[in-house]
Design a protein around this motif. Structure first.
Motif, PDB file in Angstrom:
ATOM      1  N   ILE A  39       2.913  51.936  59.245  1.00  0.00           N
ATOM      2  CA  ILE A  39       3.130  52.240  60.666  1.00  0.00           C
ATOM      3  C   ILE A  39       3.964  51.142  61.319  1.00  0.00           C
ATOM      4  O   ILE A  39       4.928  51.403  62.053  1.00  0.00           O
ATOM      5  N   ASN A  40       3.620  49.890  61.050  1.00  0.00           N
ATOM      6  CA  ASN A  40       4.337  48.765  61.646  1.00  0.00           C
ATOM      7  C   ASN A  40       5.749  48.614  61.084  1.00  0.00           C
ATOM      8  O   ASN A  40       6.675  48.239  61.810  1.00  0.00           O
ATOM      9  N   ILE A  41       5.915  48.913  59.794  1.00  0.00           N
ATOM     10  CA  ILE A  41       7.248  48.808  59.185  1.00  0.00           C
ATOM     11  C   ILE A  41       8.217  49.790  59.830  1.00  0.00           C
ATOM     12  O   ILE A  41       9.339  49.422  60.231  1.00  0.00           O
ATOM     13  N   PHE A  42       7.815  51.049  59.952  1.00  0.00           N
ATOM     14  CA  PHE A  42       8.709  52.048  60.524  1.00  0.00           C
ATOM     15  C   PHE A  42       8.955  51.798  62.012  1.00  0.00           C
ATOM     16  O   PHE A  42      10.073  52.009  62.506  1.00  0.00           O
ATOM     17  N   SER A  43       7.949  51.320  62.723  1.00  0.00           N
ATOM     18  CA  SER A  43       8.126  50.994  64.141  1.00  0.00           C
ATOM     19  C   SER A  43       9.095  49.830  64.307  1.00  0.00           C
ATOM     20  O   SER A  43       9.986  49.854  65.172  1.00  0.00           O
ATOM     21  N   SER A  44       8.945  48.802  63.463  1.00  0.00           N
ATOM     22  CA  SER A  44       9.824  47.635  63.532  1.00  0.00           C
ATOM     23  C   SER A  44      11.253  47.993  63.147  1.00  0.00           C
ATOM     24  O   SER A  44      12.212  47.515  63.762  1.00  0.00           O
ATOM     25  N   LEU A  45      11.393  48.827  62.132  1.00  0.00           N
ATOM     26  CA  LEU A  45      12.729  49.246  61.689  1.00  0.00           C
ATOM     27  C   LEU A  45      13.468  49.980  62.800  1.00  0.00           C
ATOM     28  O   LEU A  45      14.677  49.755  63.014  1.00  0.00           O
ATOM     29  N   ALA A  46      12.772  50.832  63.516  1.00  0.00           N
ATOM     30  CA  ALA A  46      13.393  51.563  64.630  1.00  0.00           C
ATOM     31  C   ALA A  46      13.883  50.584  65.698  1.00  0.00           C
ATOM     32  O   ALA A  46      14.999  50.724  66.232  1.00  0.00           O
ATOM     33  N   LEU A  47      13.081  49.597  66.017  1.00  0.00           N
ATOM     34  CA  LEU A  47      13.471  48.589  67.010  1.00  0.00           C
ATOM     35  C   LEU A  47      14.693  47.802  66.557  1.00  0.00           C
ATOM     36  O   LEU A  47      15.625  47.562  67.324  1.00  0.00           O
ATOM     37  N   ILE A  48      14.706  47.383  65.287  1.00  0.00           N
ATOM     38  CA  ILE A  48      15.813  46.572  64.759  1.00  0.00           C
ATOM     39  C   ILE A  48      17.122  47.349  64.814  1.00  0.00           C
ATOM     40  O   ILE A  48      18.164  46.819  65.234  1.00  0.00           O
ATOM     41  N   ILE A  49      17.097  48.616  64.383  1.00  0.00           N
ATOM     42  CA  ILE A  49      18.320  49.437  64.375  1.00  0.00           C
ATOM     43  C   ILE A  49      18.888  49.586  65.784  1.00  0.00           C
ATOM     44  O   ILE A  49      20.109  49.515  65.994  1.00  0.00           O
ATOM     45  N   ILE A  50      18.023  49.759  66.762  1.00  0.00           N
ATOM     46  CA  ILE A  50      18.475  49.937  68.144  1.00  0.00           C
ATOM     47  C   ILE A  50      19.007  48.621  68.725  1.00  0.00           C
ATOM     48  O   ILE A  50      20.031  48.591  69.415  1.00  0.00           O
ATOM     49  N   GLU A  51      18.342  47.523  68.420  1.00  0.00           N
ATOM     50  CA  GLU A  51      18.633  46.251  69.103  1.00  0.00           C
ATOM     51  C   GLU A  51      19.743  45.425  68.468  1.00  0.00           C
ATOM     52  O   GLU A  51      20.480  44.731  69.166  1.00  0.00           O
ATOM     53  N   ILE A  52      19.881  45.471  67.144  1.00  0.00           N
ATOM     54  CA  ILE A  52      20.711  44.481  66.460  1.00  0.00           C
ATOM     55  C   ILE A  52      22.187  44.549  66.866  1.00  0.00           C
ATOM     56  O   ILE A  52      22.852  43.515  67.027  1.00  0.00           O
ATOM     57  N   ASN A  53      22.719  45.738  67.048  1.00  0.00           N
ATOM     58  CA  ASN A  53      24.129  45.858  67.436  1.00  0.00           C
ATOM     59  C   ASN A  53      24.398  45.364  68.848  1.00  0.00           C
ATOM     60  O   ASN A  53      25.521  44.966  69.184  1.00  0.00           O
ATOM     61  N   ASN A  54      23.379  45.403  69.693  1.00  0.00           N
ATOM     62  CA  ASN A  54      23.561  45.000  71.092  1.00  0.00           C
ATOM     63  C   ASN A  54      23.604  43.489  71.285  1.00  0.00           C
ATOM     64  O   ASN A  54      24.115  43.010  72.304  1.00  0.00           O
ATOM     65  N   VAL A  55      23.059  42.737  70.327  1.00  0.00           N
ATOM     66  CA  VAL A  55      23.018  41.274  70.509  1.00  0.00           C
ATOM     67  C   VAL A  55      23.783  40.514  69.435  1.00  0.00           C
ATOM     68  O   VAL A  55      23.896  39.287  69.503  1.00  0.00           O
ATOM     69  N   PHE A  56      24.339  41.223  68.442  1.00  0.00           N
ATOM     70  CA  PHE A  56      24.940  40.543  67.295  1.00  0.00           C
ATOM     71  C   PHE A  56      26.066  39.591  67.700  1.00  0.00           C
ATOM     72  O   PHE A  56      26.214  38.503  67.129  1.00  0.00           O
ATOM     73  N   ASN A  57      26.868  39.964  68.662  1.00  0.00           N
ATOM     74  CA  ASN A  57      28.046  39.162  69.031  1.00  0.00           C
ATOM     75  C   ASN A  57      27.781  38.129  70.119  1.00  0.00           C
ATOM     76  O   ASN A  57      28.716  37.505  70.627  1.00  0.00           O
ATOM     77  N   VAL A  58      26.539  37.935  70.503  1.00  0.00           N
ATOM     78  CA  VAL A  58      26.192  36.905  71.493  1.00  0.00           C
ATOM     79  C   VAL A  58      26.636  35.541  70.984  1.00  0.00           C
ATOM     80  O   VAL A  58      26.377  35.180  69.829  1.00  0.00           O
ATOM     81  N   SER A  59      27.310  34.761  71.834  1.00  0.00           N
ATOM     82  CA  SER A  59      27.865  33.482  71.375  1.00  0.00           C
ATOM     83  C   SER A  59      27.613  32.317  72.329  1.00  0.00           C
ATOM     84  O   SER A  59      28.218  31.257  72.182  1.00  0.00           O
ATOM     85  N   SER A  60      26.744  32.498  73.316  1.00  0.00           N
ATOM     86  CA  SER A  60      26.396  31.391  74.216  1.00  0.00           C
ATOM     87  C   SER A  60      24.884  31.279  74.317  1.00  0.00           C
ATOM     88  O   SER A  60      24.170  32.283  74.206  1.00  0.00           O
ATOM     89  N   TRP A  61      24.401  30.044  74.526  1.00  0.00           N
ATOM     90  CA  TRP A  61      22.954  29.828  74.590  1.00  0.00           C
ATOM     91  C   TRP A  61      22.319  30.588  75.749  1.00  0.00           C
ATOM     92  O   TRP A  61      21.201  31.093  75.643  1.00  0.00           O
ATOM     93  N   LYS A  62      23.027  30.680  76.862  1.00  0.00           N
ATOM     94  CA  LYS A  62      22.493  31.372  78.035  1.00  0.00           C
ATOM     95  C   LYS A  62      22.218  32.848  77.705  1.00  0.00           C
ATOM     96  O   LYS A  62      21.136  33.373  77.996  1.00  0.00           O
ATOM     97  N   LEU A  63      23.208  33.498  77.093  1.00  0.00           N
ATOM     98  CA  LEU A  63      23.044  34.902  76.730  1.00  0.00           C
ATOM     99  C   LEU A  63      22.006  35.078  75.620  1.00  0.00           C
ATOM    100  O   LEU A  63      21.259  36.055  75.602  1.00  0.00           O
ATOM    101  N   TRP A  64      21.982  34.097  74.698  1.00  0.00           N
ATOM    102  CA  TRP A  64      21.020  34.210  73.603  1.00  0.00           C
ATOM    103  C   TRP A  64      19.586  34.122  74.129  1.00  0.00           C
ATOM    104  O   TRP A  64      18.717  34.894  73.716  1.00  0.00           O
ATOM    105  N   ILE A  65      19.321  33.184  75.014  1.00  0.00           N
ATOM    106  CA  ILE A  65      17.975  33.033  75.583  1.00  0.00           C
ATOM    107  C   ILE A  65      17.572  34.299  76.340  1.00  0.00           C
ATOM    108  O   ILE A  65      16.445  34.791  76.212  1.00  0.00           O
TER     109      ILE A  65
END
Length: 510
Positions: free
Chosen positions: A449-475
């Motif tokens: 249950i936790n694996i599939f829930s986590s996988l769904a979150l990762i797929i949605i989120e990873i593309n939105n933050v991958f190119n972050v390049s400043s500490w302010k945006l990263w935090i």
């Protein structure tokens, strides 16, 4: 009436120690993580990736030398549970006297090994750094472990067995803060990395001396010089566990150092930067396992088996939710973190998404076995579970050596992930069947249950933050990602296991 009063006092003491240990663990791991980010960044920017890689490489090799501890610590802690619970001062003295002699012998052997290794290690990295600089760094970095063998080890054993990890943790937190500030000042003044590492050893010595003073003041009745010898029942099994853990958790950097090209230290530096973030998360997760076995151990020696099972159910459900929140967030945020952390450093490519994903899986699989590992250590069942640990270590070595030539860092991480998976399944099954009287399929269900829930979150989120390049945006991204993952995974676990979470809420209210 007296029995009821005694029971209530014991219960309050356990809960107080549990709370203090958890909070102090969290505090010290946050401080150590911050220090771990600051000092390596200075070293990277001032001395470069090769020097940073050398420091991390030496530390991993020295972990193998630390095996001369021979499982003394864990076996001694298990042996002390019963005499501490029964307030048997004589038995405590005999055990501690034996532990003192064992640590002294191991310390002498460790020192000899370090001197020999100091001559050999520079030859392993020939042409990358000066021979005598590498030789000196081996001796200095080993200083902390030498202090542990000859001064600190035996006192830590007694405090951990008595459920007082918080004394060790608060002391370490304070010393780490002071040591980090002083080290940064030394680097800013333009001193060498050698001076910084000597400073760290000096502060660790002060930490050890304070712990010694505290224990000798608090436990005045403990005599470390009594005649007598006690055989630590689980020392051999504990040593095998320790050996296998060292191989599993330290093989990667050793294999990279020895079997990659003449740029091995730069690859080690890449691995080490990801390891900074990974280590910080792992150490925070260890807050919920380190020292907790002493709480369960106290219940076990008092034959409170049903209480152990119920307490574990609550503990495991909370811990499982926490690690899925932590590592789903880690996989999403680690590459942007590395991009910000290594800004301006161009001597090697640090931005590798596949490494970040594999590190996240590595941590998740490693921590999955830790909750059940707490109970296994509390029972002292090292010998009974050594088969799973040996399988984990052997698999790690074989797969890592086979793949490192083709895939480098990715190859050794694949080996580590496969080995963790094997041990996780084996240890969960053993603890459920033989120690906790639980159904193994319940663990599998919760994890799926936790694996599939986590996988769904990762797929949605990873593309939105991958190119972050400043500490302010990263935090900002970290706050958003962590909040979403926490809310979502908590709700998933509450709705799929309402009865258990109701019990957890009742416990927290108490």
């Amino acid at each position: 009436m007296e029995e009821v009063k005694y029971f209530l006092i014991q219960k309050m003491t356990r809960e107080k120690n549990f709370t203090f240990n958890i909070l102090s663990n969290i505090a010290v791991q946050i401080i150590v993580a911050i220090s771990g980010f600051i000092i390596p960044r200075f070293i990277l920017s001032i001395f470069g990736s090769t020097t940073n890689g050398m420091i991390n490489s030496i530390s991993q090799f020295l972990t193998y030398a630390g095996l001369v501890e021979l499982g003394i610590g864990n076996a001694s802690i298990v042996a002390l549970y019963k005499p501490i619970a029964q307030n048997d001062t004589n038995s405590i003295c005999v055990i501690m006297s034996s532990v003192k002699r064992k640590y002294f012998t191991s310390g002498c052997l460790y020192t000899v090994i370090i001197v020999c290794f100091a001559f050999i290690y520079p030859l392993c990295i020939k042409g990358q750094l000066n021979y005598w600089f590498s030789f000196t760094m081996v001796i200095i970095i080993a200083g902390n472990s030498i202090i542990d063998f000859f001064i600190l080890g035996k006192y830590k054993v007694l405090l951990i067995a008595d459920q007082k990890n918080y004394i060790i943790n608060f002391t370490k937190a304070f010393v780490t803060v002071v040591s980090t500030v002083v080290s940064c000042y030394i680097l800013i003044l333009g001193n060498t990395v050698t001076v910084v590492k000597i400073t760290v050893v000096f502060f660790h010595l002060s930490e050890a001396l304070f712990i010694r003073w505290y224990v000798q003041s608090k436990y005045r009745d403990v005599n470390y010089y009594v005649q007598g010898y006690i055989k630590l029942e689980q020392q051999r099994g504990s040593l095998i566990h320790q050996l296998c853990n060292v191989i599993t958790y330290n093989t990667d950097l050793v294999v990279l150092t020895l079997f990659v090209s003449n740029e091995s230290l730069k690859e080690v530096s890449v691995y080490s930067v990801y390891m900074l973030a990974f280590g910080a998360i792992c150490n925070l997760m260890s807050c919920f396992t380190t020292g907790i076995e002493a709480i369960f151990g106290d219940m076990i020696v008092k034959k409170e088996r049903e209480k152990v099972r119920k307490a574990f159910e609550i503990y495991k459900s909370v811990y499982l939710t926490i690690i899925y929140i932590a590592y789903s967030s880690f996989i999403v945020l680690v590459v942007p973190f590395v991009r910000c952390y290594t800004h301006g450093i161009t001597d090697v490519n640090y931005i590798r998404i596949e490494i970040g994903i594999l590190f996240g899986l590595n941590g998740l699989l490693a921590n999955l076995k830790d909750a059940h590992g707490v109970v296994i250590r509390a029972y002292g069942n090292y010998k009974e579970t050594q088969f799973y640990m040996i399988g984990e270590a052997v698999t790690n070595i074989i797969v890592s050596l086979l793949l490192v030539h083709f895939f480098g860092i990715v190859g050794v991480l694949i080996g580590t992930n496969i080995s963790h998976f094997i041990a996780s399944i084996g240890l969960l099954w053993y603890a459920d069947k033989y120690l906790l009287d639980r159904k193994f399929y319940k663990d599998l269900k919760e994890n799926f249950i936790n694996i599939f829930s986590s996988l769904a979150l990762i797929i949605i989120e990873i593309n939105n933050v991958f190119n972050v390049s400043s500490w302010k945006l990263w935090i900002l991204s970290a706050i958003i990602v962590f909040s979403i993952n926490t809310i979502f995974l908590c709700l998933v676990n509450i709705f799929t296991n309402k009865k258990m979470w109701k019990s957890e809420m009742e416990y927290l209210k108490k």
